[in-house]
Design a protein around this motif. Structure first.
Motif, PDB file in Angstrom:
ATOM      1  N   THR A   1     -26.107 -33.613 -30.545  1.00 38.68           N
ATOM      2  CA  THR A   1     -26.802 -34.983 -30.760  1.00 38.68           C
ATOM      3  C   THR A   1     -28.345 -34.899 -31.557  1.00 38.68           C
ATOM      4  OG1 THR A   1     -27.162 -34.051 -28.948  1.00 38.68           O
ATOM      5  CG2 THR A   1     -25.285 -35.943 -29.069  1.00 38.68           C
TER       6      THR A   1
ATOM      7  N   ASP B   1     -34.320 -35.449 -28.516  1.00 40.18           N
ATOM      8  CA  ASP B   1     -35.373 -36.865 -28.289  1.00 40.18           C
ATOM      9  C   ASP B   1     -37.338 -36.743 -28.151  1.00 40.18           C
ATOM     10  OD1 ASP B   1     -33.481 -37.286 -26.383  1.00 40.18           O
ATOM     11  OD2 ASP B   1     -34.207 -36.619 -24.792  1.00 40.18           O
TER      12      ASP B   1
ATOM     13  N   GLY C   1     -30.425 -39.511 -30.586  1.00 37.98           N
ATOM     14  CA  GLY C   1     -32.302 -39.275 -29.409  1.00 37.98           C
ATOM     15  C   GLY C   1     -32.262 -40.116 -28.981  1.00 37.98           C
ATOM     16  N   SER C   2     -32.621 -39.658 -27.849  1.00 38.17           N
ATOM     17  CA  SER C   2     -33.724 -41.038 -27.270  1.00 38.17           C
ATOM     18  C   SER C   2     -35.042 -40.863 -27.263  1.00 38.17           C
ATOM     19  CB  SER C   2     -33.525 -40.812 -25.714  1.00 38.17           C
ATOM     20  OG  SER C   2     -32.035 -41.243 -25.040  1.00 38.17           O
ATOM     21  N   GLY C   3     -35.828 -42.896 -27.654  1.00 36.93           N
ATOM     22  CA  GLY C   3     -37.143 -41.835 -27.718  1.00 36.93           C
ATOM     23  C   GLY C   3     -37.654 -42.130 -26.601  1.00 36.93           C
TER      24      GLY C   3
ATOM     25  N   GLY D   1     -36.392 -40.944 -31.089  1.00 35.49           N
ATOM     26  CA  GLY D   1     -35.130 -40.319 -30.911  1.00 35.49           C
ATOM     27  C   GLY D   1     -34.295 -39.128 -32.210  1.00 35.49           C
TER      28      GLY D   1
END
Length: 376
Positions: free
Chosen positions: A306, A309, A373-375, A337
């Motif tokens: 993955t 972030d 990924g996430s921000g 991300g």
């Protein structure tokens, strides 16, 4: 890592680790004036080293062989970057793509896993196994902190006052794998005058998994009271008009992309005396007797990792930001991300050069893709 070749068994060497970067600290008191395209007033970068590539493995054996690719080394972390411009200082650039201050902390990318190749031959049976090496993890981006008290002026198209970024390193790709087994069926006489040819060939290949990505670090830029950022304005020279696409302040924290999974290929086959005679004579001759042979080939693509972030991105202004031209941005603040890696492909084949097996089973499974990924 060192490449390895071996009889029956081989394991590739692991890649070395990338070194961590140290802190970069700049205090600017003076005056910087530049002319020309792509000019940068101050460049401050702390960049981690990339991880080493895993060694490949090649194995051959009678009846059985096993090859395992070496793991990729992890990338080093980016260090802290800190810049302060004093109230009496100035930076001026004249030219397209000019940048007043570029501050970056970048994690090193993970090394790719080593490839694996396994070949086995045997009487009655053979087994070939191959596993690609795992990709190395990416290093994390460090913190970036900019305090601007002075004056920055950049002119012409795509000029930027301050760029501050923390970028995580991408994960290394998983190693590819190839397994090939060729068995020779042998006659077995259970009762006088009643015999059967028996043979078993098995090939299994597994692509290496992608390495994990490094996260983006915290980025903070403060434009202090009485400071100024002026971008994209018309220069004093008439040959440089005011520029489109200018940006006063760009702040980004970006997670690294996940490593892709390794591809895999498996092939298995059985040769019998009857099959050889049939092939060489184009079916004009054949041997008496039954055959009972089995080929099994399985391939599994490596799983991707993955994306990491993005970290906290912060911009605060007490001063003045002036931009000119179309498509201009006063302040652009982003936390992004990283993208997930692609799963490895799987491919299985039956080797039928000297006839098909009595029973054959092949299965190919692609590796799973990684999520984004996430921000921050």
């Amino acid at each position: 890592g060192r490449n390895q070749k071996g009889l029956f068994h081989a394991v590739g060497g692991s890649g070395g680790s990338g070194g961590d970067a140290s802190k970069v600290d700049i205090d600017h008191y003076g005056h910087i004036t530049l002319r020309g395209d792509y000019a940068h007033g101050i460049i401050a970068q702390s960049i981690g080293g990339g991880g080493g590539i895993g060694g490949s493995a090649t194995a051959w054996g009678l009846f059985t062989s096993n090859a395992v690719g070496g793991s990729g080394g992890p990338g080093g972390a980016g260090g802290e970057v800190a810049i302060t411009t004093e109230a009496s200082s100035s930076i001026s650039t004249a030219g397209v793509h000019g940048v007043g201050i570029l501050a970056q902390s970048i994690g090193g990318g993970g090394g790719s896993g080593g490839a694996a190749k396994s070949t086995s031959d045997g009487l009655f049976f053979d087994i070939a196994l191959a596993t690609g090496g795992t990709g190395g993890s990416g290093g994390a981006g460090g913190s970036v902190d900019v305090h601007h008290f002075g004056a920055i002026t950049t002119t012409a198209t795509d000029a930027v006052g301050i760029v501050a970024q923390s970028i995580g390193g991408g994960g290394g790709h998983g190693g590819a794998s190839t397994a090939k087994g060729v068995g020779v069926g042998m006659p077995v006489e259970f009762e006088p005058g009643e015999g059967v040819t028996l043979g078993l060939s098995v090939s299994v290949a597994h692509g290496g998994s992608g390495g994990t990505a490094g996260a983006g670090g915290e980025v903070a830029v403060t434009l202090e009271e009485n400071s100024s950022l002026t971008t994209g304005t018309k220069a004093t020279s008439s040959s440089l008009a005011g520029g489109d696409g200018a940006t006063g302040l760009l702040v980004q924290s970006i997670g690294g992309g996940g490593g892709a999974g390794g591809d895999s290929t498996a092939a298995a086959g059985i040769a019998t005396l009857g099959g050889v005679v049939d092939k060489l004579s184009d079916g004009q001759a054949e041997l008496e007797g039954d055959s009972m042979t089995l080929t099994l080939d399985f391939s599994l693509g490596g799983s991707a990792s993955t994306g990491a972030d993005g970290g906290t991105a912060y911009g605060h202004t007490l001063g003045a930001v002036v931009t000119s031209g179309d498509f201009a941005h006063g302040m652009l603040i982003q936390s992004i991300g990283g993208g997930g890696g692609s799963g490895g492909s799987g491919e299985s084949n039956s080797i039928t050069r000297f006839g098909s097996s009595t029973f054959a089973m092949g299965q190919s499974i692609g590796g799973s893709a990684g999520g984004g990924g996430s921000g921050g």
